[in-house]
Design a protein around this motif. Structure first.
Motif, short mmCIF file in Angstrom:
data_model
loop_
_atom_site.label_atom_id
_atom_site.label_comp_id
_atom_site.label_asym_id
_atom_site.label_seq_id
_atom_site.Cartn_x
_atom_site.Cartn_y
_atom_site.Cartn_z
N UNK A 140 16.17 42.15 62.75
CA UNK A 140 15.54 40.87 62.47
C UNK A 140 16.42 39.66 62.78
N UNK A 141 17.75 39.87 62.78
CA UNK A 141 18.65 38.73 62.97
C UNK A 141 19.46 38.84 64.25
N UNK A 142 20.17 39.94 64.45
CA UNK A 142 21.21 39.98 65.48
C UNK A 142 20.74 40.41 66.86
N UNK A 143 19.82 41.35 66.91
CA UNK A 143 19.46 41.95 68.20
C UNK A 143 18.94 40.92 69.21
N UNK A 144 18.22 39.92 68.72
CA UNK A 144 17.61 38.93 69.61
C UNK A 144 18.64 38.05 70.32
N UNK A 145 19.89 38.09 69.87
CA UNK A 145 20.90 37.22 70.49
C UNK A 145 21.14 37.58 71.96
N UNK A 146 20.83 38.81 72.34
CA UNK A 146 21.07 39.23 73.72
C UNK A 146 19.82 39.18 74.59
N UNK A 147 18.76 38.57 74.09
CA UNK A 147 17.53 38.47 74.89
C UNK A 147 17.77 37.83 76.26
N UNK A 148 18.58 36.75 76.37
CA UNK A 148 18.82 36.20 77.72
C UNK A 148 19.43 37.22 78.68
N UNK B 269 20.00 30.66 61.15
CA UNK B 269 19.40 29.64 60.28
C UNK B 269 20.40 29.08 59.29
N UNK B 270 21.37 29.89 58.86
CA UNK B 270 22.36 29.45 57.88
C UNK B 270 23.53 30.43 57.91
N UNK B 271 24.56 30.14 57.13
CA UNK B 271 25.76 30.97 57.12
C UNK B 271 25.48 32.37 56.59
N UNK B 272 24.59 32.48 55.63
CA UNK B 272 24.26 33.80 55.09
C UNK B 272 23.63 34.68 56.17
N UNK B 273 22.69 34.11 56.93
CA UNK B 273 22.07 34.88 58.01
C UNK B 273 23.10 35.26 59.07
#
Length: 286
Positions: A30-38, A227-231
């Motif tokens: 939900x949070x990290x995997x999408x960072x490599x979409x590009x 979205x924030x430091x916790x995420x």
């Protein structure tokens, strides 16, 4: 260096019992995997992934890159050793049969284990192998990727493309300063899995050792935005890159120091933004 960061748990047994593996897998999805979409999009475009593609994804995680290839019409098979992430991949790739054929993609298989377990004598050989889990962050990660390729390449046809990914230079990756926190905390164990800077030719060396012919490369900007430091902390912890630090200290201390390391990248509105560059290499089976 390397995530998408992205360093996966090699096996269930490697994980520390103090980590909630299901929560971690969900944070990854939900949070990290999408960072490599590009990175995924760039490679799919360059290789013209589509209905003629038979793709084998190594360390496929929760399957986002596979889903993107499947929606382009590719037949995809994903392999991973983490059952929690694979459960999420099945949710994505094996949906309700009432969905349209385009939404489902042509075909999808999710396999727990090693590439050898993905062999299918009834299906054509793969013509694309992807290893999007970036190397260049943990000592020994290049050797682990080489082992996976040794099992995967016999399943592909001659001339098939093999895509490898790695972190860019530390000076181009803001996240490298955050990952040094993990190395510092893990140092009392003198762990072999500490952070290290990426080598300029890491990907090329892996390809050459695997007997592959290099056919191109590129760089892609993949900023990590939260979205924030916790995420941000949850996303980075979900990569497994901080496991040695947690084992050496405890999760509370790691979380505290990670939050402090993220502070320079937190904007006035609370969001966290870290520019990063990733490399990819395209090689071919001889």
């Amino acid at each position: 260096m390397t995530p998408t960061l992205v360093r996966q748990l090699r096996s269930h047994a490697d994980s520390t019992p103090r980590v909630n593996l299901w929560a971690r897998a969900r944070d990854w999805s939900e949070i990290q995997e999408r960072m490599l979409v590009p990175l995924y999009e760039t490679v799919h475009e360059r290789l013209e992934v589509g209905p003629a593609t038979r793709l084998l994804g190594l360390r496929c995680g929760s399957g986002l890159a596979l889903l993107m290839a499947a929606t382009r019409g590719a037949a995809v098979t994903g392999v991973d050793s983490c059952p929690e992430r694979l459960a999420l991949a099945r949710e994505r790739l094996l949906p309700d049969p009432a969905l349209s054929a385009r939404a489902r993609g042509r075909a999808a298989r999710i396999v727990e284990g090693s590439p050898r377990d993905a062999a299918d004598t009834q299906a054509p050989a793969y013509n694309l192998i992807t290893a999007f889990d970036p190397i260049g962050c943990l000592a020994g990660d290049a050797e682990g990727l080489g082992d996976l390729l040794a099992e995967a390449t016999p399943l592909a046809e001659r001339g098939a493309a093999v895509v490898l990914a790695g972190w860019g230079p530390p000076e181009r990756c803001a996240t490298s300063s955050v990952l040094r926190v993990a190395a510092k905390l893990a140092d009392p164990l003198r762990s072999a899995s500490g952070w290290r800077p990426a080598g300029r030719d890491d990907l090329e060396e892996v390809a050459q050792r695997a007997g592959l012919r290099i056919d191109g490369s590129g760089r892609v900007s993949c900023p990590f935005g939260y979205a924030d430091a916790d995420s941000a902390a949850r996303g980075l912890l979900s990569t497994g890159l901080f496991d040695a630090a947690i084992a050496a200290t405890d999760q509370e201390q790691v979380g505290k120091e990670l939050t402090e390391a993220l502070h320079p990248y937190q904007r006035a509105n609370g969001t966290v933004w870290m520019p990063n560059v990733f490399r990819y290499l395209i090689a071919r089976l001889r």
